[in-house]
Scaffold this active site. Structure first.
Site, PDB file in Angstrom:
ATOM      1  N   ASP A   1      15.285 -15.843  -3.373  1.00 41.29           N
ATOM      2  CA  ASP A   1      14.445 -14.781  -3.922  1.00 41.29           C
ATOM      3  C   ASP A   1      13.348 -15.488  -4.711  1.00 41.29           C
ATOM      4  O   ASP A   1      13.606 -16.039  -5.785  1.00 41.29           O
ATOM      5  CB  ASP A   1      15.292 -13.881  -4.822  1.00 41.29           C
ATOM      6  CG  ASP A   1      14.500 -12.708  -5.382  1.00 41.29           C
ATOM      7  OD1 ASP A   1      13.257 -12.707  -5.258  1.00 41.29           O
ATOM      8  OD2 ASP A   1      15.122 -11.802  -5.959  1.00 41.29           O
TER       9      ASP A   1
ATOM     10  N   GLU B   1     -12.356 -19.225   6.538  1.00 40.63           N
ATOM     11  CA  GLU B   1     -11.882 -18.102   7.353  1.00 40.63           C
ATOM     12  C   GLU B   1     -12.879 -16.959   7.307  1.00 40.63           C
ATOM     13  O   GLU B   1     -13.119 -16.277   8.316  1.00 40.63           O
ATOM     14  CB  GLU B   1     -10.522 -17.633   6.836  1.00 40.63           C
ATOM     15  CG  GLU B   1      -9.841 -16.557   7.691  1.00 40.63           C
ATOM     16  CD  GLU B   1     -10.170 -15.126   7.284  1.00 40.63           C
ATOM     17  OE1 GLU B   1      -9.696 -14.198   7.939  1.00 40.63           O
ATOM     18  OE2 GLU B   1     -10.916 -14.932   6.289  1.00 40.63           O
TER      19      GLU B   1
ATOM     20  N   ASP C   1      -7.433 -11.235  -1.384  1.00 41.03           N
ATOM     21  CA  ASP C   1      -7.962 -11.774  -0.125  1.00 41.03           C
ATOM     22  C   ASP C   1      -8.611 -13.137  -0.364  1.00 41.03           C
ATOM     23  O   ASP C   1      -9.796 -13.200  -0.638  1.00 41.03           O
ATOM     24  CB  ASP C   1      -8.983 -10.802   0.453  1.00 41.03           C
ATOM     25  CG  ASP C   1      -9.484 -11.218   1.826  1.00 41.03           C
ATOM     26  OD1 ASP C   1      -8.879 -12.111   2.444  1.00 41.03           O
ATOM     27  OD2 ASP C   1     -10.483 -10.630   2.260  1.00 41.03           O
TER      28      ASP C   1
ATOM     29  N   HIS D   1      -5.392 -18.383   4.664  1.00 40.01           N
ATOM     30  CA  HIS D   1      -6.710 -18.921   4.330  1.00 40.01           C
ATOM     31  C   HIS D   1      -6.883 -18.939   2.825  1.00 40.01           C
ATOM     32  O   HIS D   1      -6.475 -18.018   2.110  1.00 40.01           O
ATOM     33  CB  HIS D   1      -7.829 -18.160   5.053  1.00 40.01           C
ATOM     34  CG  HIS D   1      -8.215 -16.830   4.496  1.00 40.01           C
ATOM     35  ND1 HIS D   1      -9.132 -16.678   3.485  1.00 40.01           N
ATOM     36  CD2 HIS D   1      -7.833 -15.578   4.833  1.00 40.01           C
ATOM     37  CE1 HIS D   1      -9.318 -15.395   3.231  1.00 40.01           C
ATOM     38  NE2 HIS D   1      -8.530 -14.695   4.028  1.00 40.01           N
TER      39      HIS D   1
ATOM     40  N   ASP E   1       9.071 -12.703  -0.666  1.00 43.39           N
ATOM     41  CA  ASP E   1      10.458 -12.914  -0.269  1.00 43.39           C
ATOM     42  C   ASP E   1      10.626 -12.836   1.253  1.00 43.39           C
ATOM     43  O   ASP E   1      11.456 -13.546   1.833  1.00 43.39           O
ATOM     44  CB  ASP E   1      11.361 -11.886  -0.948  1.00 43.39           C
ATOM     45  CG  ASP E   1      11.498 -12.124  -2.445  1.00 43.39           C
ATOM     46  OD1 ASP E   1      11.219 -13.251  -2.901  1.00 43.39           O
ATOM     47  OD2 ASP E   1      11.869 -11.179  -3.170  1.00 43.39           O
TER      48      ASP E   1
ATOM     49  N   ASP F   1       5.793  -9.184  -4.412  1.00 46.41           N
ATOM     50  CA  ASP F   1       7.164  -9.685  -4.516  1.00 46.41           C
ATOM     51  C   ASP F   1       7.907  -9.523  -3.191  1.00 46.41           C
ATOM     52  O   ASP F   1       8.539 -10.455  -2.688  1.00 46.41           O
ATOM     53  CB  ASP F   1       7.880  -8.934  -5.637  1.00 46.41           C
ATOM     54  CG  ASP F   1       9.226  -9.546  -5.991  1.00 46.41           C
ATOM     55  OD1 ASP F   1       9.422 -10.746  -5.722  1.00 46.41           O
ATOM     56  OD2 ASP F   1      10.068  -8.820  -6.538  1.00 46.41           O
TER      57      ASP F   1
ATOM     58  N   HIS G   1     -13.258  -7.556  -0.559  1.00 46.99           N
ATOM     59  CA  HIS G   1     -14.519  -8.301  -0.485  1.00 46.99           C
ATOM     60  C   HIS G   1     -15.481  -7.939  -1.620  1.00 46.99           C
ATOM     61  O   HIS G   1     -16.694  -7.923  -1.424  1.00 46.99           O
ATOM     62  CB  HIS G   1     -15.192  -8.102   0.873  1.00 46.99           C
ATOM     63  CG  HIS G   1     -14.578  -8.916   1.960  1.00 46.99           C
ATOM     64  ND1 HIS G   1     -15.138  -9.051   3.204  1.00 46.99           N
ATOM     65  CD2 HIS G   1     -13.436  -9.652   1.998  1.00 46.99           C
ATOM     66  CE1 HIS G   1     -14.371  -9.828   3.955  1.00 46.99           C
ATOM     67  NE2 HIS G   1     -13.323 -10.206   3.241  1.00 46.99           N
TER      68      HIS G   1
ATOM     69  N   ASP H   1      -2.276 -12.932   5.221  1.00 46.18           N
ATOM     70  CA  ASP H   1      -3.633 -12.665   4.753  1.00 46.18           C
ATOM     71  C   ASP H   1      -3.644 -11.278   4.104  1.00 46.18           C
ATOM     72  O   ASP H   1      -3.573 -10.274   4.807  1.00 46.18           O
ATOM     73  CB  ASP H   1      -4.590 -12.717   5.945  1.00 46.18           C
ATOM     74  CG  ASP H   1      -6.048 -12.668   5.523  1.00 46.18           C
ATOM     75  OD1 ASP H   1      -6.319 -12.440   4.333  1.00 46.18           O
ATOM     76  OD2 ASP H   1      -6.916 -12.869   6.402  1.00 46.18           O
TER      77      ASP H   1
END
Length: 441
Positions: free
Chosen positions: A46, A174, A140, A128, A309, A305, A290, A203
Site C-alpha cells: 500500500d 510529451e 498533468d 511523462h 496502489d 491514492d 493545461h 498520465d
C-alpha cells in the site's frame, strides 16, 4: 497529456543501434542488499499517499522556482528530472538519461532499471514528466510521474526479486507530440523492443473531479487493473478521452502490449458517472487541465491514492509471475516481398518439440513494411491449412506498415508443424515486404 495526436505516426524506417537506454553512461548505485523474504511471500504494498504527495510538492516547488512550469526546454523540466534521478540512484537503480532535440531545445528521458529478472521479459512502467508552459502540471503529469517514482522506490524498499525484469521511464516533450517516448522506442533495435512484454502508462491519475478509467489495449494488463479496482469496490470505465494521446501510443505503434490508468481531463463528467464515482456532474474531470491552476491544490487525494496502489499492484502482479520457458517463441526474419496487387505470398515458421495443441491465446507478432497498409490482407495458416484472418483490407487506412501483435484462438490446431503468415496486396501502387514475424506460445 497532450491535446491531440496525428492519426498516424511516421513509421520507423530504421532503428539506431546505439545502446538500449540512452546517450551517456548510466549512473549505477551500490547493489541492494539481499531480500529478506522470497518473492512468493511479498505482496504489492500500500503506497503511502504522503510519499506520493511529497514528490508532487517537490514538482510544485521546482515549477514555482522556474517560471511557473516544468515544460520541455525549460529549467523546471531538467530540475524535475534531476530530482527523480537522485531518488532512484539512492535506491539502487541503474539510471540513464537519454537526450534528444525537439523545437530547437534539448530534451531528456530518464530510464531506471531494477537489477535482476529476465531481461527477455521486461515489464515497463512510465509517465511523462513535462508540463505545458502555462502551468506547473501537477496533475498533468506530476501525478503519474510521482506515482511511478514511488512504485519504483517501493520495489527497492521491498528488495523485490521479480521473475521478469523491471524498468521505469519518465518521458520528455510529451506535450509536444509524444516526442520523448517516440525517441526512446525508435532508438531500440527490434530485438530489444521484443523483450518488452508490457508497457504501463500513467498520465493524469489525480484529477480533481475524477473518473476511474482503464485502457482497453492489452487484455491481460487491462484485466489486472480491473481486478484491482473491483477488489476495492470501485467501478471502472474504458478510457476513451485520451486514447492514443499519451506515451503508450509510442509503444503500441511498434507492437508492444500496453495498458494504463487515467482519471479524466477536459471532458465533462456525466450524471451517471457522478452517481457512480461521486464528484460533480456537468463539470470537467480536471477543470485546470493545461492551465496555471494545475497546482498541488488541483489533486484529489482519494483518486491519487487508489491509482498509486493500483500501479504497485500491476507492477508486482505482472513482474513476479513465472517466466516463459525457453523455446516458446518461434520467429523468422527472412524478408519476403509482397507484390503490388499480386498473388498472396507466405512466410513460414516451423514449430517443433511441443506436445498437444496450440494455445487459445497464441500470439502472432508481425512486422510488415508497406507504404499503404490498407491494401493488405493478412492471415495465419495453421499446419493443416486452416486460415485465421488477422487483418482485412481497408481503402481508408492510408498509414504505413503493419507492426502489431494479434491473438488467435488456435486451440484446435496441433502445435507442431509449419505455420505460415500469408499476405496479399489487393490494390495497386503501393509496395512492401514481410520483414519478420513470430509465434509465441
Amino acid at each position: 497529456m497532450r491535446l491531440s495526436v496525428p492519426r498516424h505516426a511516421a513509421a520507423v524506417a530504421a532503428f539506431a543501434l546505439a545502446g538500449l537506454l540512452a546517450s551517456g553512461a548510466p549512473t549505477a548505485s551500490a547493489a541492494p542488499a539481499a531480500p529478506t523474504a522470497p518473492v512468493s511471500a511479498l505482496a504489492a504494498p500500500d503506497l503511502p499517499l504522503a510519499n506520493v504527495k511529497a514528490h508532487l510538492s517537490q514538482f510544485q516547488t521546482i515549477a514555482t522556482s522556474n517560471g511557473g512550469n516544468r515544460a520541455h526546454g525549460r529549467a523546471g523540466y531538467k530540475a524535475s528530472l534531476d530530482y527523480v534521478k537522485a531518488k532512484l540512484d539512492a535506491a539502487g537503480f541503474t539510471t540513464s538519461v537519454q537526450q534528444f532535440t525537439s523545437s530547437g531545445a534539448t530534451g531528456y528521458n530518464l530510464i531506471a532499471d531494477w537489477p535482476g529478472g529476465d531481461v527477455n521479459q521486461t515489464v515497463m512502467a512510465g509517465a511523462h514528466l513535462d508540463s505545458v508552459s502555462s502551468g506547473p502540471g501537477i496533475n498533468d503529469n506530476g501525478s503519474g510521474s510521482a506515482a511511478v517514482l514511488e512504485t519504483a522506490l517501493a520495489v527497492s524498499r521491498a528488495q523485490l526479486q521479480p521473475a521478469k525484469h523491471l524498468r521505469f521511464g519518465w518521458w520528455g516533450a510529451e506535450e509536444l507530440g509524444l516526442v520523448g517516448s517516440k525517441y526512446y522506442v525508435n532508438s531500440l533495435p527490434s530485438t530489444e523492443r521484443s523483450k518488452i512484454s508490457g508497457y504501463l502508462n500513467f498520465d493524469m491519475i489525480g484529477s480533481s473531479n475524477p473518473g476511474y478509467f482503464v485502457y482497453d489495449d492489452d487484455p491481460v494488463i487491462e484485466q489486472t487493473f480491473k481486478d484491482y479496482f473491483a477488489g476495492i469496490g470501485v467501478p471502472t470505465e474504458i478510457e476513451t478521452e485520451g486514447d492514443g494521446r499519451s506515451d503508450h501510443a509510442s509503444f503500441k505503434n511498434v507492437g508492444i502490449p500496453v495498458g494504463g490508468l487515467f482519471t479524466g481531463a477536459s471532458r465533462t463528467k456525466s450524471s451517471a458517472q457522478a452517481q457512480m464515482w461521486g464528484g460533480t456532474a456537468g463539470q470537467a474531470f480536471d477543470r485546470c487541465y493545461h492551465s496555471s491552476c494545475d497546482t498541488t491544490s488541483n489533486i484529489n487525494d482519494t483518486a491519487l491514492d487508489r491509482n498509486s496502489d493500483a500501479i504497485a499492484h500491476a507492477v508486482w502482479t505482472l513482474s513476479t509471475g513465472t517466466t516463459v520457458p525457453p523455446g516458446d517463441a518461434y520467429e523468422t526474419t527472412a524478408d519476403v516481398t509482397v507484390p503490388d496487387a499480386g498473388a498472396a505470398v507466405t512466410s513460414t515458421v516451423t514449430v517443433s518439440g511441443r506436445s498437444g495443441n496450440a494455445p487459445a491465446a497464441l500470439k502472432v507478432g508481425v512486422d510488415i513494411k508497406h507504404t499503404w497498409r490498407g491494401d493488405l490482407v493478412v492471415d495465419l495458416l495453421a499446419p493443416d491449412g486452416t486460415a485465421y484472418r488477422l487483418k482485412n483490407s481497408s481503402g481508408s487506412d492510408s498509414a504505413d506498415n503493419v507492426i502489431t501483435t494479434y491473438t488467435v484462438d488456435a486451440s484446435a490446431e496441433t502445435a507442431n508443424g509449419a505455420w505460415k503468415l500469408r499476405v496479399q496486396d489487393v490494390a495497386r501502387y503501393d509496395t512492401g515486404y514481410i520483414d519478420s514475424w513470430k509465434l509465441t506460445f
